[in-house]
Design a protein around this motif. Sequence first.
Motif, PDB file in Angstrom:
ATOM      1  N   GLY A   1     -77.437  21.956  13.239  1.00 22.15           N
ATOM      2  CA  GLY A   1     -78.288  21.697  12.073  1.00 22.15           C
ATOM      3  C   GLY A   1     -78.949  20.330  12.086  1.00 22.15           C
ATOM      4  N   LEU A   2     -79.458  19.940  10.912  1.00 18.87           N
ATOM      5  CA  LEU A   2     -80.090  18.629  10.758  1.00 18.87           C
ATOM      6  C   LEU A   2     -79.006  17.587  10.478  1.00 18.87           C
ATOM      7  CD1 LEU A   2     -83.132  19.649   8.495  1.00 18.87           C
ATOM      8  CD2 LEU A   2     -83.025  19.446  10.997  1.00 18.87           C
ATOM      9  N   LEU A   3     -79.237  16.405  10.997  1.00 18.90           N
ATOM     10  CA  LEU A   3     -78.225  15.357  10.881  1.00 18.90           C
ATOM     11  C   LEU A   3     -77.942  15.029   9.412  1.00 18.90           C
ATOM     12  CD1 LEU A   3     -76.516  13.541  12.710  1.00 18.90           C
ATOM     13  CD2 LEU A   3     -78.296  11.806  12.463  1.00 18.90           C
ATOM     14  N   VAL A   4     -76.661  14.940   9.079  1.00 22.76           N
ATOM     15  CA  VAL A   4     -76.246  14.764   7.679  1.00 22.76           C
ATOM     16  C   VAL A   4     -76.961  13.591   7.005  1.00 22.76           C
ATOM     17  CG1 VAL A   4     -74.170  13.428   8.335  1.00 22.76           C
ATOM     18  CG2 VAL A   4     -74.243  14.618   6.138  1.00 22.76           C
ATOM     19  N   SER A   5     -77.114  12.474   7.715  1.00 24.51           N
ATOM     20  CA  SER A   5     -77.723  11.303   7.070  1.00 24.51           C
ATOM     21  C   SER A   5     -79.193  11.531   6.740  1.00 24.51           C
ATOM     22  CB  SER A   5     -77.542  10.056   7.951  1.00 24.51           C
ATOM     23  OG  SER A   5     -77.819  10.384   9.288  1.00 24.51           O
TER      24      SER A   5
ATOM     25  N   GLU B   1     -76.733  35.386  10.643  1.00 25.97           N
ATOM     26  CA  GLU B   1     -77.437  35.418   9.354  1.00 25.97           C
ATOM     27  C   GLU B   1     -77.082  34.233   8.449  1.00 25.97           C
ATOM     28  OE1 GLU B   1     -74.874  39.176   8.099  1.00 25.97           O
ATOM     29  OE2 GLU B   1     -76.094  38.544   6.406  1.00 25.97           O
ATOM     30  N   ILE B   2     -75.921  33.597   8.689  1.00 24.50           N
ATOM     31  CA  ILE B   2     -75.547  32.437   7.871  1.00 24.50           C
ATOM     32  C   ILE B   2     -76.596  31.321   8.017  1.00 24.50           C
ATOM     33  CG2 ILE B   2     -73.861  30.537   7.667  1.00 24.50           C
ATOM     34  CD1 ILE B   2     -72.804  33.094   6.463  1.00 24.50           C
ATOM     35  N   PHE B   3     -77.141  31.190   9.230  1.00 28.63           N
ATOM     36  CA  PHE B   3     -78.145  30.140   9.467  1.00 28.63           C
ATOM     37  C   PHE B   3     -79.382  30.364   8.596  1.00 28.63           C
ATOM     38  CE2 PHE B   3     -75.383  29.737  13.031  1.00 28.63           C
ATOM     39  CZ  PHE B   3     -75.475  28.422  13.478  1.00 28.63           C
ATOM     40  N   ASP B   4     -79.692  31.652   8.311  1.00 26.02           N
ATOM     41  CA  ASP B   4     -80.849  31.956   7.466  1.00 26.02           C
ATOM     42  C   ASP B   4     -80.505  31.923   5.988  1.00 26.02           C
ATOM     43  OD1 ASP B   4     -82.415  32.331   9.744  1.00 26.02           O
ATOM     44  OD2 ASP B   4     -81.645  34.383   9.969  1.00 26.02           O
ATOM     45  N   LEU B   5     -79.279  32.322   5.665  1.00 23.50           N
ATOM     46  CA  LEU B   5     -78.872  32.330   4.261  1.00 23.50           C
ATOM     47  C   LEU B   5     -78.719  30.918   3.701  1.00 23.50           C
ATOM     48  CD1 LEU B   5     -76.196  35.195   4.290  1.00 23.50           C
ATOM     49  CD2 LEU B   5     -78.372  35.189   3.049  1.00 23.50           C
TER      50      LEU B   5
ATOM     51  N   ILE C   1     -72.798  17.294  11.483  1.00 19.75           N
ATOM     52  CA  ILE C   1     -72.047  16.038  11.413  1.00 19.75           C
ATOM     53  C   ILE C   1     -72.009  15.526  12.852  1.00 19.75           C
ATOM     54  CG2 ILE C   1     -69.890  14.968  10.662  1.00 19.75           C
ATOM     55  CD1 ILE C   1     -71.414  16.425   8.390  1.00 19.75           C
ATOM     56  N   GLY C   2     -73.141  15.024  13.259  1.00 19.14           N
ATOM     57  CA  GLY C   2     -73.349  14.720  14.669  1.00 19.14           C
ATOM     58  C   GLY C   2     -73.637  16.019  15.413  1.00 19.14           C
ATOM     59  N   HIS C   3     -74.176  15.888  16.634  1.00 21.18           N
ATOM     60  CA  HIS C   3     -74.553  17.091  17.389  1.00 21.18           C
ATOM     61  C   HIS C   3     -73.594  17.370  18.544  1.00 21.18           C
ATOM     62  CE1 HIS C   3     -78.100  17.429  14.941  1.00 21.18           C
ATOM     63  NE2 HIS C   3     -78.398  16.170  15.186  1.00 21.18           N
ATOM     64  N   GLN C   4     -72.330  17.086  18.302  1.00 22.67           N
ATOM     65  CA  GLN C   4     -71.280  17.400  19.274  1.00 22.67           C
ATOM     66  C   GLN C   4     -70.303  18.368  18.611  1.00 22.67           C
ATOM     67  OE1 GLN C   4     -71.342  16.128  22.406  1.00 22.67           O
ATOM     68  NE2 GLN C   4     -73.276  15.153  21.789  1.00 22.67           N
ATOM     69  N   PRO C   5     -69.701  19.268  19.378  1.00 22.63           N
ATOM     70  CA  PRO C   5     -68.702  20.163  18.791  1.00 22.63           C
ATOM     71  C   PRO C   5     -67.426  19.391  18.458  1.00 22.63           C
ATOM     72  CG  PRO C   5     -68.800  20.498  21.159  1.00 22.63           C
ATOM     73  CD  PRO C   5     -69.865  19.497  20.831  1.00 22.63           C
ATOM     74  N   HIS C   6     -66.890  19.609  17.250  1.00 17.17           N
ATOM     75  CA  HIS C   6     -65.561  19.045  16.951  1.00 17.17           C
ATOM     76  C   HIS C   6     -64.794  20.026  16.090  1.00 17.17           C
ATOM     77  CE1 HIS C   6     -67.522  17.298  13.310  1.00 17.17           C
ATOM     78  NE2 HIS C   6     -68.446  16.810  14.121  1.00 17.17           N
ATOM     79  N   SER C   7     -64.537  19.691  14.837  1.00 12.65           N
ATOM     80  CA  SER C   7     -63.622  20.531  14.069  1.00 12.65           C
ATOM     81  C   SER C   7     -64.160  20.756  12.662  1.00 12.65           C
ATOM     82  CB  SER C   7     -62.264  19.836  14.018  1.00 12.65           C
ATOM     83  OG  SER C   7     -61.668  19.983  12.761  1.00 12.65           O
ATOM     84  N   GLU C   8     -63.864  21.925  12.097  1.00 12.13           N
ATOM     85  CA  GLU C   8     -64.290  22.235  10.731  1.00 12.13           C
ATOM     86  C   GLU C   8     -63.648  21.290   9.715  1.00 12.13           C
ATOM     87  OE1 GLU C   8     -63.033  24.085  13.123  1.00 12.13           O
ATOM     88  OE2 GLU C   8     -62.237  25.970  12.365  1.00 12.13           O
TER      89      GLU C   8
END
Length: 184
Positions: free
Chosen positions: A90-94, A119-123, A130-137
């Motif tokens: 997504g778009l950066l949180v800041s 569909e969640i991306f569209d809804l 939260i940064g563009h690296q994979p981490h944790s929910e």
Amino acid sequence: MLKPHSWVLRLGHRYVRDDRLTTHVGLVARAFGASGIYIVGGEVQIKESIDKVSERWGGPFRVELIEEWRKVISNWRAQGGIIVHLTMYGLLVSDVIEDIRSAQKDLLIIVGAEKVPREIFDLADYNVAIGHQPHSEAAALAVFLDHLYRGQELKITYDHSKLKIMPHSRGKKVLSLEEEKVGG
Ligand SMILES: C[S@@+](CC[C@H](N)C(=O)[O-])C[C@H]1O[C@@H](n2cnc3c(N)ncnc32)[C@H](O)[C@@H]1O
């Protein structure tokens, strides 16, 4: 009371395998200022663990185990709330948090597990990274709520708590509000 109000929607919980992480997502939601969490497909033990924390450390915080997440999203929208989906794509949180905060609408914050339905991306009204690296929910949720509430969530006091920490530079001091004595 923190504004805007927020709830979390935990998608993709995997039976048993994700129990600990889903519980942590619930605890993060509670401790960082959300009002409750919907858990899709979660076991009753997860709700019991989170409720037990609220019983001892105060509330209110609600946990709802659900099966049908589409209904939660459509009800949320029908009641004038907005939907935020946390994803590294997504778009950066800041860059978006000011917009989200100034909408002054209740927020439903979606976090996934392994894979989130397309569909969640569209809804979502906002897909937020939260940064563009994979981490944790759990980490993503904590950082998002901290940005949303500008750190004020760390000062929340909870109603009907049985325990209260007396901050200490070294030792552990916990006030038991039931017995009105200090232990540690
Ligand atoms: C194990 S991760 C899966 C990573 C996933 N590929 C994604 O879309 O972010 C599980 C959840 O953690 C959250 N998450 C992980 N990294 C994130 C990031 N950098 N920004 C926002 N959310 C993140 C998302 O809600 C994701 O559904």
